[in-house]
Design a protein around this motif. Structure first.
Motif, PDB file in Angstrom:
ATOM      1  N   PRO A  93      14.523  -8.998  -4.280  1.00  0.00           N
ATOM      2  CA  PRO A  93      15.388  -9.398  -3.173  1.00  0.00           C
ATOM      3  C   PRO A  93      15.060  -8.655  -1.893  1.00  0.00           C
ATOM      4  O   PRO A  93      14.219  -7.751  -1.866  1.00  0.00           O
ATOM      5  N   THR A  94      15.779  -9.012  -0.831  1.00  0.00           N
ATOM      6  CA  THR A  94      15.408  -8.560   0.510  1.00  0.00           C
ATOM      7  C   THR A  94      16.318  -7.457   1.055  1.00  0.00           C
ATOM      8  O   THR A  94      16.390  -7.258   2.272  1.00  0.00           O
ATOM      9  N   ASP A  95      17.019  -6.728   0.167  1.00  0.00           N
ATOM     10  CA  ASP A  95      17.804  -5.604   0.678  1.00  0.00           C
ATOM     11  C   ASP A  95      16.854  -4.505   1.173  1.00  0.00           C
ATOM     12  O   ASP A  95      15.693  -4.423   0.764  1.00  0.00           O
ATOM     13  N   ARG A  96      17.338  -3.657   2.058  1.00  0.00           N
ATOM     14  CA  ARG A  96      16.477  -2.742   2.817  1.00  0.00           C
ATOM     15  C   ARG A  96      15.709  -1.779   1.912  1.00  0.00           C
ATOM     16  O   ARG A  96      14.497  -1.572   2.068  1.00  0.00           O
ATOM     17  N   LYS A  97      16.386  -1.196   0.950  1.00  0.00           N
ATOM     18  CA  LYS A  97      15.738  -0.254   0.046  1.00  0.00           C
ATOM     19  C   LYS A  97      14.659  -0.943  -0.775  1.00  0.00           C
ATOM     20  O   LYS A  97      13.551  -0.415  -0.956  1.00  0.00           O
ATOM     21  N   MET A  98      14.970  -2.137  -1.299  1.00  0.00           N
ATOM     22  CA  MET A  98      13.998  -2.868  -2.103  1.00  0.00           C
ATOM     23  C   MET A  98      12.768  -3.220  -1.282  1.00  0.00           C
ATOM     24  O   MET A  98      11.634  -3.112  -1.763  1.00  0.00           O
ATOM     25  N   VAL A  99      12.967  -3.640  -0.055  1.00  0.00           N
ATOM     26  CA  VAL A  99      11.836  -4.013   0.788  1.00  0.00           C
ATOM     27  C   VAL A  99      10.889  -2.831   0.976  1.00  0.00           C
ATOM     28  O   VAL A  99       9.668  -2.969   0.827  1.00  0.00           O
ATOM     29  N   ILE A 100      11.430  -1.668   1.278  1.00  0.00           N
ATOM     30  CA  ILE A 100      10.578  -0.487   1.467  1.00  0.00           C
ATOM     31  C   ILE A 100       9.876  -0.112   0.167  1.00  0.00           C
ATOM     32  O   ILE A 100       8.655   0.112   0.138  1.00  0.00           O
ATOM     33  N   ASN A 101      10.624  -0.032  -0.923  1.00  0.00           N
ATOM     34  CA  ASN A 101      10.026   0.369  -2.197  1.00  0.00           C
ATOM     35  C   ASN A 101       8.965  -0.626  -2.663  1.00  0.00           C
ATOM     36  O   ASN A 101       7.929  -0.224  -3.222  1.00  0.00           O
ATOM     37  N   ALA A 102       9.201  -1.897  -2.450  1.00  0.00           N
ATOM     38  CA  ALA A 102       8.224  -2.906  -2.869  1.00  0.00           C
ATOM     39  C   ALA A 102       6.959  -2.836  -2.012  1.00  0.00           C
ATOM     40  O   ALA A 102       5.838  -2.886  -2.535  1.00  0.00           O
ATOM     41  N   LEU A 103       7.144  -2.712  -0.711  1.00  0.00           N
ATOM     42  CA  LEU A 103       5.976  -2.624   0.167  1.00  0.00           C
ATOM     43  C   LEU A 103       5.166  -1.358  -0.088  1.00  0.00           C
ATOM     44  O   LEU A 103       3.947  -1.323   0.134  1.00  0.00           O
ATOM     45  N   ASN A 104       5.827  -0.304  -0.586  1.00  0.00           N
ATOM     46  CA  ASN A 104       5.144   0.958  -0.880  1.00  0.00           C
ATOM     47  C   ASN A 104       4.670   1.072  -2.329  1.00  0.00           C
ATOM     48  O   ASN A 104       4.137   2.115  -2.722  1.00  0.00           O
ATOM     49  N   SER A 105       4.869   0.051  -3.142  1.00  0.00           N
ATOM     50  CA  SER A 105       4.694   0.154  -4.597  1.00  0.00           C
ATOM     51  C   SER A 105       3.246   0.306  -5.042  1.00  0.00           C
ATOM     52  O   SER A 105       2.987   0.683  -6.181  1.00  0.00           O
ATOM     53  N   GLY A 106       2.297  -0.011  -4.182  1.00  0.00           N
ATOM     54  CA  GLY A 106       0.897  -0.057  -4.588  1.00  0.00           C
ATOM     55  C   GLY A 106       0.437  -1.453  -4.921  1.00  0.00           C
ATOM     56  O   GLY A 106      -0.766  -1.699  -5.087  1.00  0.00           O
ATOM     57  N   ALA A 107       1.384  -2.381  -5.053  1.00  0.00           N
ATOM     58  CA  ALA A 107       1.019  -3.783  -5.261  1.00  0.00           C
ATOM     59  C   ALA A 107       0.308  -4.325  -4.030  1.00  0.00           C
ATOM     60  O   ALA A 107       0.519  -3.849  -2.911  1.00  0.00           O
ATOM     61  N   LYS A 108      -0.542  -5.327  -4.243  1.00  0.00           N
ATOM     62  CA  LYS A 108      -1.286  -5.899  -3.122  1.00  0.00           C
ATOM     63  C   LYS A 108      -0.381  -6.700  -2.187  1.00  0.00           C
ATOM     64  O   LYS A 108      -0.591  -6.706  -0.970  1.00  0.00           O
ATOM     65  N   ARG A 133      12.152  -8.547   9.420  1.00  0.00           N
ATOM     66  CA  ARG A 133      11.737  -8.373  10.813  1.00  0.00           C
ATOM     67  C   ARG A 133      11.404  -6.912  11.094  1.00  0.00           C
ATOM     68  O   ARG A 133      10.363  -6.588  11.692  1.00  0.00           O
ATOM     69  N   ASP A 134      12.265  -6.015  10.629  1.00  0.00           N
ATOM     70  CA  ASP A 134      12.042  -4.589  10.892  1.00  0.00           C
ATOM     71  C   ASP A 134      10.829  -4.057  10.132  1.00  0.00           C
ATOM     72  O   ASP A 134      10.093  -3.202  10.639  1.00  0.00           O
ATOM     73  N   ALA A 135      10.623  -4.554   8.911  1.00  0.00           N
ATOM     74  CA  ALA A 135       9.470  -4.091   8.136  1.00  0.00           C
ATOM     75  C   ALA A 135       8.164  -4.485   8.817  1.00  0.00           C
ATOM     76  O   ALA A 135       7.218  -3.687   8.887  1.00  0.00           O
ATOM     77  N   ILE A 136       8.099  -5.700   9.330  1.00  0.00           N
ATOM     78  CA  ILE A 136       6.891  -6.170  10.000  1.00  0.00           C
ATOM     79  C   ILE A 136       6.578  -5.299  11.210  1.00  0.00           C
ATOM     80  O   ILE A 136       5.412  -4.972  11.482  1.00  0.00           O
ATOM     81  N   ARG A 137       7.593  -4.868  11.907  1.00  0.00           N
ATOM     82  CA  ARG A 137       7.417  -4.036  13.108  1.00  0.00           C
ATOM     83  C   ARG A 137       7.430  -2.547  12.795  1.00  0.00           C
ATOM     84  O   ARG A 137       7.423  -1.721  13.706  1.00  0.00           O
ATOM     85  N   ARG A 138       7.478  -2.234  11.504  1.00  0.00           N
ATOM     86  CA  ARG A 138       7.482  -0.839  11.039  1.00  0.00           C
ATOM     87  C   ARG A 138       8.654  -0.054  11.630  1.00  0.00           C
ATOM     88  O   ARG A 138       8.531   1.107  12.023  1.00  0.00           O
ATOM     89  N   GLN A 139       9.823  -0.721  11.642  1.00  0.00           N
ATOM     90  CA  GLN A 139      11.053  -0.113  12.147  1.00  0.00           C
ATOM     91  C   GLN A 139      12.142  -0.118  11.073  1.00  0.00           C
ATOM     92  O   GLN A 139      13.329  -0.171  11.396  1.00  0.00           O
TER      93      GLN A 139
END
Length: 540
Positions: A93-108, A133-139
């Motif tokens: 899902p797209t909650d803030r914590k999940m988005v960060i952890n997923a993007l940092n997971s090492g997955a491609k 939106r914030d993840a794309i802009r690294r905010q």
């Protein structure tokens, strides 16, 4: 205020102001007015097709598109930036914590999900857009309970899954009709982020769910062409991977790729929804009754045929053939049980890579450490498009093969009852991705439990004890298991559990199981979000 557009909820005012801008709503209204009529026609066609299946007309490959399947020369677009290597994709899902952890997971890549793992409360849908939106802009960095969550230097490539064509978004209406949930999710993400993604060397990438016909893929392609022109980016910038997660879509794989060929990033084996669809589409066929859910594995006849055909089809057209989700999640408090669970994951990923898949799905960051080494060891390049599987011969009978080894047991019935109750109650409460018995359950797995219970009751299927599954048996088990649901899933409210009990009792008594539990239950979320009564149910 945008003419003809009505917003029926104000549960996240700050986020809504940032996302539901006049420009974004004008774009959404343009999409609705251009494509809603076609969407309704295609959904009506699904109903017509189901009536044919119920009357005994078998599913088969479309004769009018035989020339597309026979033509060897056409291929799909080459991989877009960031999609060249997709050996491990994490979803959630797209909650803030999940988005960060997923993007940092090492997955491609990370598939940010507005569909099966997100309960579509308006707050979830709008805040999810803010987070992406914030993840794309690294905010997106933030702190919680003294812990800092910060995006890494090289996060995963972002892919977004909007809702399927069948779902409405009742909180937003255009010309007094609810908009499509899929167009709502797509429009807001695309409008706010497409230019920024291109500027950063990536692009707007999507996963498209629940399609049943190649004309539904054509509709998405038309949406893409319209949208790219609307905001002024080059055509074919968008890429979309289609989940083959309905039985009819398995007979349209090449045609779906053909319709999206300049925007295509491949196909994915949406295994759990596929099992759900197999039962639902063959609801009038007594021979299609399946055993316990745990016995319907990827190696049974109809599932194996579907996988082999998907890999062959994708590699013939030079796009990715993505594998599916293993439901196991790490077990922190039992090392032996965790070893068994992770061995199942490892075996599943080994089966996929050896079959020719170009990547696989995971639901938990720690599973990346299991899945990636398997693909690293057996997929030396960025993909396996060279594995053509030309020896594969899959016919309609293979895709419809109901020979599934296994038994129907009371334990299997009990597990389905417990899972269905827990999931429905959690979903109404805003949580659509729940761990149960060390498995990650989302809408797709919950749908299997629901329609299996209906199917077993409908045909009085006999358990290994010889006792038939009846309304009375399921009612008894509901009464027995419902009190334990709040221990299984934290935060479940009594009123939501009561709805789940009544819903499941109603489902097993229907002549035909309803199409989607998410459609059935959406009015509860709409009511909670303050939507007027006339918009609480679909206008389709």
């Amino acid at each position: 205020m945008v003419q003809g557009v009505q917003i029926h909820s104000s549960v996240a005012p700050k986020a809504q102001a940032e996302i539901l801008t006049d420009g974004a709503l004008q774009f959404l209204a343009a999409l609705h007015r251009t494509f809603q009529s076609t969407r309704k026609t295609l959904l009506d066609a699904r109903d017509d097709a189901q009536r044919r299946f119920d009357s005994g007309v078998p599913l088969d490959f479309a004769p009018e598109t035989a020339h597309i399947r026979a033509e060897p020369a056409w291929h799909c677009a080459p991989p877009a930036p960031g999609l060249e290597d997709r050996r491990v994709e994490i979803t959630g899902p797209t909650d803030r914590k999940m988005v960060i952890n997923a993007l940092n997971s090492g997955a491609k890549t990370f598939m940010a999900d507005f569909e099966d793992s997100s309960a579509p409360t308006f707050s979830n849908m709008i805040n999810g857009q803010v987070n992406l939106r914030d993840a794309i802009r690294r905010q997106i960095d933030f702190e919680s309970n003294g812990k800092a969550y910060k995006l890494s230097e090289k996060p995963a490539t972002l892919i977004v899954r909007p809702r399927g064509w069948h779902l409405d978004e009742p909180r937003v209406a255009v010309d007094n009709a609810p908009v499509s949930g899929g167009l709502f999710d797509f429009a807001l993400y695309f409008y706010h982020n497409a230019h920024e993604l291109v500027k950063r060397g990536s692009g707007p990438y999507f996963y498209l769910p629940k399609m049943e016909h190649y004309l539904e893929a054509r509709l998405w392609n038309d949406v893409f062409l319209f949208s790219q022109s609307y905001i002024g980016i080059p055509h074919n910038t968008i890429r979309a991977t289609v989940l083959i997660e309905t039985l009819p879509a398995a007979f349209h794989m090449e045609e779906i790729l053909f319709e999206l060929r300049n925007h295509s990033a491949g196909l994915n084996c949406g295994r759990w929804d596929y099992i759900f669809s197999f039962i639902k589409k063959r609801r009038a066929d007594r021979s299609a009754v399946l055993p316990d859910r745990k016995d319907v594995t990827m190696t049974v006849g109809f599932m194996d045929a579907y996988v082999r055909l998907l890999i062959q089809t994708c590699h013939k057209r030079k796009v990715a053939a993505m594998g599916g989700m293993s439901a196991q999640i790490p077990i922190k408090d039992d090392p032996k049980a965790n070893d068994v669970a992770m061995a199942k994951v490892r075996a599943d990923k080994l089966r996929e890579v050896l079959a020719g898949h170009d990547g696989t799905w995971i639901a938990h960051p720690l599973i990346e450490q299991i899945a990636r080494p398997v693909f690293d060891a057996h997929m030396l390049g960025p993909n396996q498009y060279h594995v053509r599987r030309e020896e594969v011969r899959v016919g309609a009978a293979d895709l419809l093969n109901t020979a599934v080894p296994g038994q129907l047991t009371e334990a299997g019935v009990r597990e389905n009852v417990s899972t269905a109750l827990a999931y429905v109650a959690a979903w109404i409460g805003g949580n659509a991705c729940i761990p149960l018995n060390y498995l990650m359950e989302d809408a797709a797995t919950a749908e299997i439990t629901r329609v299996q219970l209906w199917q077993w009751v409908k045909y009085a299927a006999r358990m290994d004890s010889g006792e038939p599954v009846t309304v009375e048996l399921v009612d008894r088990l509901i009464g027995e298991l419902a009190p334990g649901v709040k221990k299984l899933v934290a935060g479940v409210k009594e009123k939501d559990l009561e709805v789940a009990v009544e819903y499941l009792k109603g489902q097993i008594r229907r002549e035909w199981a309803s199409e989607f539990l998410t459609s059935d239950l959406m009015p509860y979320l709409a009511i909670a979000d303050g939507v007027p009564a006339r918009f609480q149910k679909s206008a389709l």
